[in-house]
Structures are given as C-alpha cells and as structure tokens.
Scaffold this motif. Sequence first.
Motif, PDB file in Angstrom:
ATOM      1  N   VAL A 255       0.859  -1.184   0.000  1.00 27.54           N
ATOM      2  CA  VAL A 255       0.000   0.000   0.000  1.00 27.54           C
ATOM      3  C   VAL A 255       0.892   1.229   0.000  1.00 27.54           C
ATOM      4  CG1 VAL A 255      -1.871   1.200   1.194  1.00 27.54           C
ATOM      5  CG2 VAL A 255      -1.696  -1.295   1.369  1.00 27.54           C
ATOM      6  N   ARG A 256       0.668   2.121  -0.980  1.00 23.46           N
ATOM      7  CA  ARG A 256       1.471   3.344  -1.027  1.00 23.46           C
ATOM      8  C   ARG A 256       0.586   4.556  -0.808  1.00 23.46           C
ATOM      9  NH1 ARG A 256       0.827   5.913  -5.844  1.00 23.46           N
ATOM     10  NH2 ARG A 256       0.062   4.616  -7.546  1.00 23.46           N
ATOM     11  N   GLY A 257       1.206   5.615  -0.345  1.00 25.89           N
ATOM     12  CA  GLY A 257       0.508   6.858  -0.032  1.00 25.89           C
ATOM     13  C   GLY A 257       1.037   7.383   1.294  1.00 25.89           C
TER      14      GLY A 257
ATOM     15  N   LEU B  84      -8.700  -1.918   2.329  1.00 31.39           N
ATOM     16  CA  LEU B  84      -7.444  -1.209   2.126  1.00 31.39           C
ATOM     17  C   LEU B  84      -7.557  -0.186   0.995  1.00 31.39           C
ATOM     18  CD1 LEU B  84      -4.914  -4.166   2.474  1.00 31.39           C
ATOM     19  CD2 LEU B  84      -5.337  -2.332   4.135  1.00 31.39           C
ATOM     20  N   ARG B  85      -8.394  -0.471   0.017  1.00 35.61           N
ATOM     21  CA  ARG B  85      -8.605   0.452  -1.113  1.00 35.61           C
ATOM     22  C   ARG B  85      -9.686   1.490  -0.837  1.00 35.61           C
ATOM     23  NH1 ARG B  85      -7.799  -4.509  -4.874  1.00 35.61           N
ATOM     24  NH2 ARG B  85      -5.773  -4.018  -5.775  1.00 35.61           N
ATOM     25  N   GLY B  86     -10.399   1.332   0.265  1.00 39.33           N
ATOM     26  CA  GLY B  86     -11.528   2.199   0.579  1.00 39.33           C
ATOM     27  C   GLY B  86     -11.112   3.570   1.084  1.00 39.33           C
ATOM     28  N   CYS B  87     -12.101   4.385   1.372  1.00 38.67           N
ATOM     29  CA  CYS B  87     -11.844   5.765   1.791  1.00 38.67           C
ATOM     30  C   CYS B  87     -11.812   5.923   3.308  1.00 38.67           C
ATOM     31  CB  CYS B  87     -12.883   6.693   1.177  1.00 38.67           C
ATOM     32  SG  CYS B  87     -14.573   6.281   1.645  1.00 38.67           S
ATOM     33  N   ASP B  88     -11.966   4.843   4.071  1.00 31.06           N
ATOM     34  CA  ASP B  88     -12.018   4.948   5.533  1.00 31.06           C
ATOM     35  C   ASP B  88     -10.701   4.572   6.212  1.00 31.06           C
ATOM     36  OD1 ASP B  88     -14.669   5.793   5.509  1.00 31.06           O
ATOM     37  OD2 ASP B  88     -15.421   3.736   5.521  1.00 31.06           O
ATOM     38  N   THR B  89      -9.628   4.433   5.455  1.00 25.65           N
ATOM     39  CA  THR B  89      -8.343   4.089   6.056  1.00 25.65           C
ATOM     40  C   THR B  89      -7.723   5.317   6.702  1.00 25.65           C
ATOM     41  OG1 THR B  89      -7.094   4.612   4.063  1.00 25.65           O
ATOM     42  CG2 THR B  89      -7.886   2.341   4.272  1.00 25.65           C
ATOM     43  N   PRO B  90      -6.860   5.111   7.697  1.00 24.27           N
ATOM     44  CA  PRO B  90      -6.101   6.252   8.215  1.00 24.27           C
ATOM     45  C   PRO B  90      -5.124   6.739   7.140  1.00 24.27           C
ATOM     46  CG  PRO B  90      -5.945   4.343   9.681  1.00 24.27           C
ATOM     47  CD  PRO B  90      -6.587   3.887   8.427  1.00 24.27           C
ATOM     48  N   GLY B  91      -4.809   8.012   7.156  1.00 27.21           N
ATOM     49  CA  GLY B  91      -3.873   8.541   6.171  1.00 27.21           C
ATOM     50  C   GLY B  91      -4.515   8.665   4.806  1.00 27.21           C
ATOM     51  N   ARG B  92      -3.725   8.390   3.782  1.00 28.15           N
ATOM     52  CA  ARG B  92      -4.208   8.486   2.400  1.00 28.15           C
ATOM     53  C   ARG B  92      -3.594   7.351   1.578  1.00 28.15           C
ATOM     54  NH1 ARG B  92      -1.259  12.340   0.854  1.00 28.15           N
ATOM     55  NH2 ARG B  92       0.032  11.099  -0.535  1.00 28.15           N
ATOM     56  N   VAL B  93      -4.427   6.572   0.945  1.00 26.65           N
ATOM     57  CA  VAL B  93      -3.964   5.477   0.096  1.00 26.65           C
ATOM     58  C   VAL B  93      -3.974   5.955  -1.355  1.00 26.65           C
ATOM     59  CG1 VAL B  93      -4.470   3.152  -0.750  1.00 26.65           C
ATOM     60  CG2 VAL B  93      -4.768   3.690   1.683  1.00 26.65           C
ATOM     61  N   ASP B  94      -2.796   5.899  -1.984  1.00 21.94           N
ATOM     62  CA  ASP B  94      -2.674   6.289  -3.392  1.00 21.94           C
ATOM     63  C   ASP B  94      -2.680   5.090  -4.324  1.00 21.94           C
ATOM     64  OD1 ASP B  94      -2.511   8.977  -2.674  1.00 21.94           O
ATOM     65  OD2 ASP B  94      -0.322   8.938  -2.577  1.00 21.94           O
TER      66      ASP B  94
ATOM     67  N   ALA C 192     -12.504 -13.473   2.689  1.00 24.64           N
ATOM     68  CA  ALA C 192     -12.041 -12.551   3.725  1.00 24.64           C
ATOM     69  C   ALA C 192     -10.854 -11.727   3.221  1.00 24.64           C
ATOM     70  CB  ALA C 192     -11.678 -13.310   4.994  1.00 24.64           C
ATOM     71  N   CYS C 193      -9.962 -12.354   2.455  1.00 26.71           N
ATOM     72  CA  CYS C 193      -8.824 -11.624   1.888  1.00 26.71           C
ATOM     73  C   CYS C 193      -9.297 -10.571   0.883  1.00 26.71           C
ATOM     74  CB  CYS C 193      -7.844 -12.597   1.236  1.00 26.71           C
ATOM     75  SG  CYS C 193      -6.925 -13.629   2.409  1.00 26.71           S
ATOM     76  N   VAL C 194     -10.284 -10.925   0.072  1.00 29.88           N
ATOM     77  CA  VAL C 194     -10.848  -9.968  -0.881  1.00 29.88           C
ATOM     78  C   VAL C 194     -11.468  -8.792  -0.129  1.00 29.88           C
ATOM     79  CG1 VAL C 194     -12.686  -9.634  -2.596  1.00 29.88           C
ATOM     80  CG2 VAL C 194     -11.185 -11.632  -2.742  1.00 29.88           C
TER      81      VAL C 194
ATOM     82  N   ARG D 246      -1.091   0.553  10.157  1.00 32.16           N
ATOM     83  CA  ARG D 246      -0.837  -0.858  10.482  1.00 32.16           C
ATOM     84  C   ARG D 246      -1.786  -1.340  11.572  1.00 32.16           C
ATOM     85  NH1 ARG D 246       4.673  -1.410  12.515  1.00 32.16           N
ATOM     86  NH2 ARG D 246       4.327   0.725  13.125  1.00 32.16           N
ATOM     87  N   TRP D 247      -2.001  -0.509  12.586  1.00 33.04           N
ATOM     88  CA  TRP D 247      -2.935  -0.867  13.657  1.00 33.04           C
ATOM     89  C   TRP D 247      -4.338  -1.066  13.087  1.00 33.04           C
ATOM     90  CZ3 TRP D 247      -7.452   1.240  15.352  1.00 33.04           C
ATOM     91  CH2 TRP D 247      -7.970   0.707  16.521  1.00 33.04           C
ATOM     92  N   TRP D 248      -4.779  -0.150  12.235  1.00 32.34           N
ATOM     93  CA  TRP D 248      -6.099  -0.229  11.615  1.00 32.34           C
ATOM     94  C   TRP D 248      -6.218  -1.502  10.764  1.00 32.34           C
ATOM     95  CZ3 TRP D 248      -7.829  -0.392   6.584  1.00 32.34           C
ATOM     96  CH2 TRP D 248      -9.185  -0.141   6.388  1.00 32.34           C
ATOM     97  N   THR D 249      -5.171  -1.796   9.997  1.00 31.43           N
ATOM     98  CA  THR D 249      -5.162  -2.998   9.157  1.00 31.43           C
ATOM     99  C   THR D 249      -5.254  -4.245  10.022  1.00 31.43           C
ATOM    100  OG1 THR D 249      -3.877  -1.871   7.452  1.00 31.43           O
ATOM    101  CG2 THR D 249      -3.832  -4.293   7.439  1.00 31.43           C
ATOM    102  N   ARG D 250      -4.495  -4.280  11.110  1.00 35.32           N
ATOM    103  CA  ARG D 250      -4.534  -5.424  12.030  1.00 35.32           C
ATOM    104  C   ARG D 250      -5.942  -5.622  12.572  1.00 35.32           C
ATOM    105  NH1 ARG D 250      -4.338  -6.068  17.581  1.00 35.32           N
ATOM    106  NH2 ARG D 250      -3.469  -8.060  18.250  1.00 35.32           N
ATOM    107  N   ALA D 251      -6.581  -4.544  12.993  1.00 38.56           N
ATOM    108  CA  ALA D 251      -7.946  -4.646  13.539  1.00 38.56           C
ATOM    109  C   ALA D 251      -8.914  -5.197  12.502  1.00 38.56           C
ATOM    110  CB  ALA D 251      -8.412  -3.277  14.040  1.00 38.56           C
TER     111      ALA D 251
END
Length: 102
Positions: free
Chosen positions: A21-23, A73-83, A65-67, A31-36
């Motif tokens: 994931v870049r951005g 991860l591609r959504g708009c609710d992640t912390p930071g900004r995903v490019d 579940a992986c999908v 990482r914490w959000w992804t783990r949760a």
Amino acid sequence: MTDTKSNGDKASGNVRVTVWVRGRVQGVGFRWWTRARALELGLTGWARNTHDGRVEVVAEGPREACVKLLELLRGCDTPGRVDGVVERWSEARGSLGGFVER
C-alpha cells in the motif's frame, strides 16, 4: 448440480495475499487499523512499514475474507491516504498465527 466445496474448489479454501500500500500510510495508525480489520475478518498475518514509505501486508485465510480486506485497504475509511494498492496472490502456507504489526 455440483457442490464445488466437496470437490476441493481452491476458491473456497485458504489463500495468502501479499499487499503493498502506497501513499501517506506510515505514522498515521495504518498498520494498527489494518490489524484490527484483519482480525475482524478472521485472517492471520502481519503488516509492516517498508523503507520506501509503503506498508506491506501479508494475510492468510479464506479467499472471501482476503478480498474483503483488499476492498477495505482500497476504501476511503483508512487512516492517512492510500494512493495505490498492489496485490500478489499465492497458496496459504499455514505458518502464521494471529495478526501482528511488525
């Protein structure tokens, strides 16, 4: 009608997905959000920062579940900004326990 699960359909078994994931994804709780999210989905694996500013995620579990994790991860609710998100699928190794931040 054929029951594909009883025929060993790999689509219904466990898989491994490696994701980069870049951005603006370091230093923002990504990482914490992804783990949760991964734990909520019943996945095992890890998430770690890379030297080039990306976050690498390795997750194993049911394909569905992986999908779903990829969608999150591609959504708009992640912390930071995903490019951008790049993924690589492979067979599950079964060697992971829990989901950790590295």
